[in-house]
Design an enzyme around this catalytic site. Structure first.
Site, PDB file in Angstrom:
ATOM      1  N   ASN A 208      64.891  64.609 -22.835  1.00 34.35           N
ATOM      2  CA  ASN A 208      65.776  64.964 -23.945  1.00 34.35           C
ATOM      3  C   ASN A 208      65.708  66.455 -24.260  1.00 34.35           C
ATOM      4  O   ASN A 208      64.633  67.036 -24.365  1.00 34.35           O
ATOM      5  CB  ASN A 208      65.392  64.119 -25.151  1.00 34.35           C
ATOM      6  CG  ASN A 208      65.246  62.659 -24.728  1.00 34.35           C
ATOM      7  OD1 ASN A 208      66.221  62.022 -24.356  1.00 34.35           O
ATOM      8  ND2 ASN A 208      64.026  62.156 -24.727  1.00 34.35           N
TER       9      ASN A 208
ATOM     10  N   ALA B 232      57.291  59.410 -26.576  1.00 36.77           N
ATOM     11  CA  ALA B 232      58.467  58.659 -27.028  1.00 36.77           C
ATOM     12  C   ALA B 232      59.564  58.885 -26.004  1.00 36.77           C
ATOM     13  O   ALA B 232      59.705  59.987 -25.467  1.00 36.77           O
ATOM     14  CB  ALA B 232      58.917  59.142 -28.405  1.00 36.77           C
ATOM     15  N   CYS B 233      60.355  57.843 -25.765  1.00 34.17           N
ATOM     16  CA  CYS B 233      61.454  57.993 -24.800  1.00 34.17           C
ATOM     17  C   CYS B 233      62.455  59.022 -25.292  1.00 34.17           C
ATOM     18  O   CYS B 233      63.169  59.625 -24.512  1.00 34.17           O
ATOM     19  CB  CYS B 233      62.139  56.653 -24.586  1.00 34.17           C
ATOM     20  SG  CYS B 233      62.681  55.908 -26.123  1.00 34.17           S
ATOM     21  N   THR B 234      62.488  59.231 -26.608  1.00 34.58           N
ATOM     22  CA  THR B 234      63.428  60.185 -27.202  1.00 34.58           C
ATOM     23  C   THR B 234      62.782  61.553 -27.460  1.00 34.58           C
ATOM     24  O   THR B 234      63.398  62.417 -28.088  1.00 34.58           O
ATOM     25  CB  THR B 234      63.948  59.628 -28.545  1.00 34.58           C
ATOM     26  OG1 THR B 234      62.809  59.239 -29.312  1.00 34.58           O
ATOM     27  CG2 THR B 234      64.868  58.435 -28.348  1.00 34.58           C
TER      28      THR B 234
END
Ligand code: NAD
Length: 479
Positions: A252, A280-282
């Site tokens: 991201n 976190a994936c984000t």
């Protein structure tokens, strides 16, 4: 205190625990010993779910919703205890853990209320004296496979819409976080969920997980985790045309334009990059600055990074916990070493870790093609690059195999709107960290971040767990 974690199959806690999970912040703290299941346990759980599913689907939707609401209350009462186990098991801070447990309870409430909401449509018909309506039908037995980084919130936002829609669930949590998983199951069981409707199978992905997603009686798989595993599951489950929902990795980016408030932009990026230990994936892991702001931004980001000194999440003043495991630390260190060898510089961090405590790391001077700029690191590491203008920044953001979230820091509305329209990602954040989402807003990505078919969270989530049937109801008039 060490807790043993068994499987939960057909309403019974079963199995001999053998897998040991140690607190990543404190190797002397043996947190849990969990069952390490094989295909046998996965098969038994699918059989239990198959037996229970039609009875559950036949229960009034309001009664299904009531179980979720009651479970939310129980989880809310236990939130402090569950959060402490989450801190010890996964390593995040107490504030992060408590926020996550409360989020899980809110998710149960949100989908519990779905039991009272309309689920189909009534449509006009061209045929005389005929009513046309749609029903949302449950899929059957659904497999839920989840990662360790949000070990209770992610499972809640998959399991709650599945259950309220009348499905039975078999859940394979990440091996590292079985204890936290057991708390969610316990709340639902104590709230009166009938036996077999939710089954917990602990163990390795390559054994219990593989057996579960390959099982012919599993109608759908909802997976969150790494892209490689997700794509493999897509092949395995897709082969028998099971419905598959994948939420996977991210890389991201945040764009910082010359007109941004420099201190706020740095705080926004630091929160997205170093909060949750960057796991976190984000998480923000790339930043593209225009030339007029990059020096000021880097100085400010270095200052913000200093506020994320790592420590044991059980202590009140700690803002960043340890990395989750030795394996994860090795991966992160591998990226940093490679960046060093490729000629990148470091403003903060990149030093020797203390146990699993790793200081936030700011990378500068990396090439746009470098591994650290292109691949998911999943740790508190952010690369900052210079771009000439907004157009170049958007091209750089979109030049990725991933497309989960992206942000822009600017005070110019036109630039923000331009970015929102052209960024090829599932979620755009303007002047806000790339992490942090509402439970009622659809969430998911594009390209290798997601199957990009069904969104999670909000009412969009219910679509994945149901199929639509159209009914024509004619009535003949008397005489
Ligand atoms: P992972 O892919 O290693 O594991 C995820 C789950 O899949 C675990 O339960 C694991 O046991 C299971 N699994 C592994 N191999 C399997 C197989 N062959 N068959 C069935 N199941 C199998 O991921 P992780 O390390 O637990 O989590 C980190 C990853 O998750 C990161 O890539 C991150 O970006 C991603 N993630 C994505 C989102 C999102 O919403 N997009 C959210 C959180 C995490």
């Amino acid at each position: 205190m060490t807790t043993t974690v068994q499987n939960f199959i057909a309403g019974l806690w079963t199995g001999d625990p053998s897998y040991e999970r140690v607190n990543p912040a404190d190797p002397s703290d043996l947190v849990a010993v969990a069952v390490s299941s094989t295909g046998k346990e996965a098969g038994a759980a699918v059989a239990a779910a198959s037996d229970a599913q039609s009875g559950w689907a036949g229960t009034a939707p309001t009664a299904r919703g009531r179980v979720l609401l009651d479970a939310a209350e129980l989880l809310g009462h236990r939130a402090q205890e569950v959060a402490l186990d989450l801190v010890r098991e996964e390593g995040k801070t107490r504030t992060e853990a408590l926020g996550e447990v409360r989020r899980a309870a809110d998710v149960l409430r949100y989908f519990g209320a779905q039991g009272w909401r309309a689920t189909g449509e009534v449509l006009p018909s061209s045929f005389p004296d005929t009513m046309v309506y749609t029903r949302r039908e449950a899929l059957g037995v659904v497999a839920v496979v989840t990662p360790w980084n949000f070990p209770i919130a992610i499972p809640a936002w998959k399991i709650a819409p599945a259950l309220v829609s009348g499905n039975a669930v078999v859940w394979k949590p990440a091996e590292l976080t079985s204890l936290t998983a057991s708390h969610l199951v316990r709340s639902l069981a104590d709230a009166g969920l009938p036996p077999g409707v939710l089954n917990l199978v602990n163990g390795r992905g390559s054994e219990a997980g593989e057996a579960l997603v390959s099982h012919p009686d599993v109608a759908a798989v909802s997976f969150t985790g790494s892209t490689d595993v997700g794509l493999h599951i897509h092949e395995v489950a897709g082969r028998r045309r099971a419905r598959v929902q994948l939420e996977m990795g991210g890389k991201n980016a945040v764009v910082v334009l010359d007109d941004a408030d420099v201190a706020r932009a740095a705080a926004t990026v630091a929160a997205g990059a170093f909060g949750l230990t960057g796991q976190a994936c984000t998480a923000t892991s790339r930043v593209y600055c225009t030339p007029g702001i990059i020096d000021g931004f880097l100085a400010s980001l270095e200052k913000s990074a200093g506020e994320f000194e790592p420590g044991d999440g059980r202590k009140d003043d700690v803002r960043m916990g340890p990395v989750v495991s030795d394996a994860q630390l090795r991966t992160i260190r591998g990226f940093v070493e490679k960046a060093k060898n490729d000629g990148a510089s470091f403003l903060h961090g990149a030093d020797e870790p203390d146990g699993l405590f790793l200081r936030p790391t700011i990378v500068t001077g990396a090439k746009p093609t470098a591994d650290i700029v292109r691949n998911e690191v999943f740790g508190p590491v952010v690369a900052v690059l210079e771009v000439p203008d907004l157009d170049a920044a958007i091209d750089a953001v979109n030049d990725s195999r991933y497309g989960l979230t992206a942000g822009i820091c600017t005070r110019d509305l036109a630039s923000a709107q331009e970015f929102a329209a052209r960024a090829k990602v599932g979620v755009v954040k303007v002047n806000r960290p790339t992490t942090g989402l509402d439970l009622n807003a659809p969430f998911g990505g594009v390209r290798d971040s997601s199957t990009n078919t069904y969104r999670e969270q909000g009412m969009a989530a219910v679509e994945f767990y149901t199929w639509s049937k159209t009914v024509y109801l004619g009535h003949d008039r008397p005489g």
